[in-house]
Design a protein around this motif. Structure first.
Motif, PDB file in Angstrom:
ATOM      1  N   ARG A 166      11.630   7.925  -4.463  1.00 55.53           N
ATOM      2  CA  ARG A 166      11.600   6.605  -5.290  1.00 55.53           C
ATOM      3  C   ARG A 166      10.129   6.207  -5.016  1.00 55.53           C
ATOM      4  NH1 ARG A 166      14.938   3.447  -7.528  1.00 55.53           N
ATOM      5  NH2 ARG A 166      14.208   1.672  -6.784  1.00 55.53           N
ATOM      6  N   MET A 167       9.666   6.200  -3.781  1.00 57.71           N
ATOM      7  CA  MET A 167       8.484   6.041  -3.528  1.00 57.71           C
ATOM      8  C   MET A 167       7.240   6.699  -4.162  1.00 57.71           C
ATOM      9  SD  MET A 167       8.430   4.461   0.522  1.00 57.71           S
ATOM     10  CE  MET A 167       9.365   5.752   1.212  1.00 57.71           C
ATOM     11  N   ILE A 168       7.356   8.048  -4.072  1.00 52.56           N
ATOM     12  CA  ILE A 168       6.509   8.995  -4.790  1.00 52.56           C
ATOM     13  C   ILE A 168       6.310   8.713  -6.228  1.00 52.56           C
ATOM     14  CG2 ILE A 168       5.944  11.485  -5.310  1.00 52.56           C
ATOM     15  CD1 ILE A 168       7.625  12.183  -2.788  1.00 52.56           C
ATOM     16  N   ALA A 169       7.636   8.415  -6.917  1.00 53.69           N
ATOM     17  CA  ALA A 169       7.427   8.153  -8.322  1.00 53.69           C
ATOM     18  C   ALA A 169       7.065   6.675  -8.539  1.00 53.69           C
ATOM     19  CB  ALA A 169       8.949   8.234  -8.662  1.00 53.69           C
ATOM     20  N   GLY A 170       6.687   5.810  -7.626  1.00 54.06           N
ATOM     21  CA  GLY A 170       6.147   4.792  -7.706  1.00 54.06           C
ATOM     22  C   GLY A 170       7.138   3.393  -8.184  1.00 54.06           C
ATOM     23  N   LEU A 171       8.422   3.890  -7.819  1.00 53.57           N
ATOM     24  CA  LEU A 171       9.653   2.840  -8.043  1.00 53.57           C
ATOM     25  C   LEU A 171       9.799   1.932  -6.622  1.00 53.57           C
ATOM     26  CD1 LEU A 171      12.017   5.548  -9.699  1.00 53.57           C
ATOM     27  CD2 LEU A 171      10.661   3.661 -11.107  1.00 53.57           C
ATOM     28  N   ALA A 172       9.299   2.453  -5.649  1.00 55.17           N
ATOM     29  CA  ALA A 172       9.334   1.616  -4.214  1.00 55.17           C
ATOM     30  C   ALA A 172       8.018   1.764  -3.753  1.00 55.17           C
ATOM     31  CB  ALA A 172      10.449   2.136  -3.451  1.00 55.17           C
ATOM     32  N   LYS A 173       7.799   0.667  -3.002  1.00 60.16           N
ATOM     33  CA  LYS A 173       6.562   0.684  -1.873  1.00 60.16           C
ATOM     34  C   LYS A 173       6.565   1.091  -0.629  1.00 60.16           C
ATOM     35  CE  LYS A 173       2.537  -2.387  -2.657  1.00 60.16           C
ATOM     36  NZ  LYS A 173       1.960  -2.051  -4.020  1.00 60.16           N
ATOM     37  N   PRO A 174       5.808   1.797  -0.416  1.00 61.92           N
ATOM     38  CA  PRO A 174       5.905   2.168   1.337  1.00 61.92           C
ATOM     39  C   PRO A 174       5.663   0.838   2.294  1.00 61.92           C
ATOM     40  CG  PRO A 174       4.544   3.630   0.237  1.00 61.92           C
ATOM     41  CD  PRO A 174       4.773   2.725  -0.849  1.00 61.92           C
ATOM     42  N   THR A 175       6.411   0.733   3.210  1.00 57.78           N
ATOM     43  CA  THR A 175       6.170  -0.503   4.093  1.00 57.78           C
ATOM     44  C   THR A 175       5.016  -0.127   4.967  1.00 57.78           C
ATOM     45  OG1 THR A 175       8.494  -0.664   4.320  1.00 57.78           O
ATOM     46  CG2 THR A 175       7.208  -1.903   5.879  1.00 57.78           C
ATOM     47  N   ASP A 176       4.617   1.181   5.085  1.00 61.81           N
ATOM     48  CA  ASP A 176       3.373   1.595   5.811  1.00 61.81           C
ATOM     49  C   ASP A 176       3.145   3.138   5.543  1.00 61.81           C
ATOM     50  OD1 ASP A 176       1.431   1.459   7.494  1.00 61.81           O
ATOM     51  OD2 ASP A 176       2.802   1.145   9.497  1.00 61.81           O
ATOM     52  N   GLY A 177       1.967   3.373   5.507  1.00 62.57           N
ATOM     53  CA  GLY A 177       1.587   4.721   5.314  1.00 62.57           C
ATOM     54  C   GLY A 177       1.159   4.882   3.595  1.00 62.57           C
ATOM     55  N   CYS A 178       0.558   6.098   3.432  1.00 66.33           N
ATOM     56  CA  CYS A 178       0.233   6.153   1.968  1.00 66.33           C
ATOM     57  C   CYS A 178       0.640   7.610   1.395  1.00 66.33           C
ATOM     58  CB  CYS A 178      -1.207   6.061   1.896  1.00 66.33           C
ATOM     59  SG  CYS A 178      -2.320   7.428   2.459  1.00 66.33           S
ATOM     60  N   ILE A 179       0.589   7.647   0.045  1.00 61.54           N
ATOM     61  CA  ILE A 179       0.822   8.710  -0.691  1.00 61.54           C
ATOM     62  C   ILE A 179       0.186   8.923  -1.534  1.00 61.54           C
ATOM     63  CG2 ILE A 179       2.739   9.634  -2.440  1.00 61.54           C
ATOM     64  CD1 ILE A 179       4.716   7.845  -1.345  1.00 61.54           C
ATOM     65  N   LEU A 180      -0.487  10.260  -1.650  1.00 58.07           N
ATOM     66  CA  LEU A 180      -1.473  10.580  -2.705  1.00 58.07           C
ATOM     67  C   LEU A 180      -1.013  11.809  -3.707  1.00 58.07           C
ATOM     68  CD1 LEU A 180      -3.244   9.833   0.087  1.00 58.07           C
ATOM     69  CD2 LEU A 180      -5.075  11.263  -1.108  1.00 58.07           C
ATOM     70  N   LEU A 181      -1.217  11.581  -5.029  1.00 57.29           N
ATOM     71  CA  LEU A 181      -0.635  12.453  -5.778  1.00 57.29           C
ATOM     72  C   LEU A 181      -1.972  13.077  -6.609  1.00 57.29           C
ATOM     73  CD1 LEU A 181       1.994  10.873  -8.302  1.00 57.29           C
ATOM     74  CD2 LEU A 181       2.044  13.029  -6.976  1.00 57.29           C
TER      75      LEU A 181
END
Ligand code: ADP
Length: 249
Positions: free
Chosen positions: A48-63
């Motif tokens: 869900r975080m990768i899909a942008g449906l939830a936001k990480p509390t910490d850290g980051c995702i790169l697509l």
């Protein structure tokens, strides 16, 4: 190798509960990445975080090397939880609804191409409610493919399917990967199934990524193991037991 997805030290908490804990993983172009964990391990939360449906509390995702997930969204197709299909519509009509939402100009061509990619080109006037579960799941995947994404993420796509449906989905994923060069992230707790086609694996347990390995490494580890580990299922159970045991001591 080109990095398609980078998850960097991502944590997600809900109140006092940590669903995903400092998790990092990388998907390379061409991977079929099997994301394995028991129910409640944190797989859906990460997806869900990768899909942008939830936001990480910490850290980051790169697509595709970018942190702007919204801008990269058209390169990403997802099937998360049970597919929302219109039961009284055909495959074509269900896809047309999605095309209108996406404001696609050449929708007819798009739909025909994707129907062929997913083997649904001969479903004609048959309504979705009369589809087998495997066909419904293929239609959900077809809808996710309408933007011709480079990365496809499937959350437990074979859940509830019979063996024939499971095989349909496996063959479809292999075709999308090999013929159309789509990178795939697939979560599952059905390990015997995943081990038939995944090229890399990550084991998640209580929100933590315990291990990451390739298909080849899995074979080598099974071969060199003295305790009778024969396949992914044995290996997974060993890793989880070991983690739980360490926690207790
Ligand atoms: P999986 O997909 O591996 O079965 P989930 O990601 O659904 O696991 O869940 C991981 C943990 O996070 C579970 O303990 C679940 O109860 C919790 N969780 C997931 N979503 C929420 C939410 N929206 N609010 C509170 N807790 C949640």
């Amino acid at each position: 190798m080109k990095k398609i997805l980078q998850v960097n030290h991502v944590t997600k908490t809900y109140g006092s509960q940590t669903a995903v804990n400092d998790l990092s993983l990388t998907l390379y172009e061409g991977d079929i990445y099997g994301f394995i964990g028991k129910n409640g391990a944190g797989k859906t939360t990460l997806i869900r975080m990768i899909a942008g449906l939830a936001k990480p509390t910490d850290g980051c995702i790169l697509l595709f090397g970018s942190q702007d997930l919204a801008a990269q969204r058209s390169n990403l197709g997802t099937v998360i939880e049970s597919p929302a299909l219109y039961p009284n519509m055909t495959a074509y009509e269900n896809m047309m609804v999605q095309c209108k939402l996406m404001d696609l100009s050449d929708a007819n061509e798009h739909i025909k191409t994707v129907l062929t990619m997913t083997g649904l080109q001969n479903t004609g006037k048959k309504k979705a409610r009369n589809f087998s579960l495997g066909m419904k799941q293929r239609l959900a995947i077809a809808i996710a493919l309408l933007s011709f994404p480079k990365l496809l993420i499937l959350d437990e796509p074979t859940n509830g399917l019979d063996p024939e449906g499971i095989r349909e989905i496996r063959e479809l994923i292999l075709k999308l990967n090999q013929k159309y060069h789509i990178t795939v992230l697939i979560s599952s707790h059905i390990l015997g199934e995943l081990s038939k086609f995944a090229t890399r694996y990550g084991i998640i347990h209580e929100g933590t990524l315990l291990e990451e390995f390739t298909e080849k490494e899995l074979l080598e580890r099974c071969r060199s193991d003295q305790t009778g580990t024969e396949d992914l299922e044995d290996y997974f159970i060993n890793v989880i037991h070991h983690a739980s045991h360490q926690k207790m001591h």
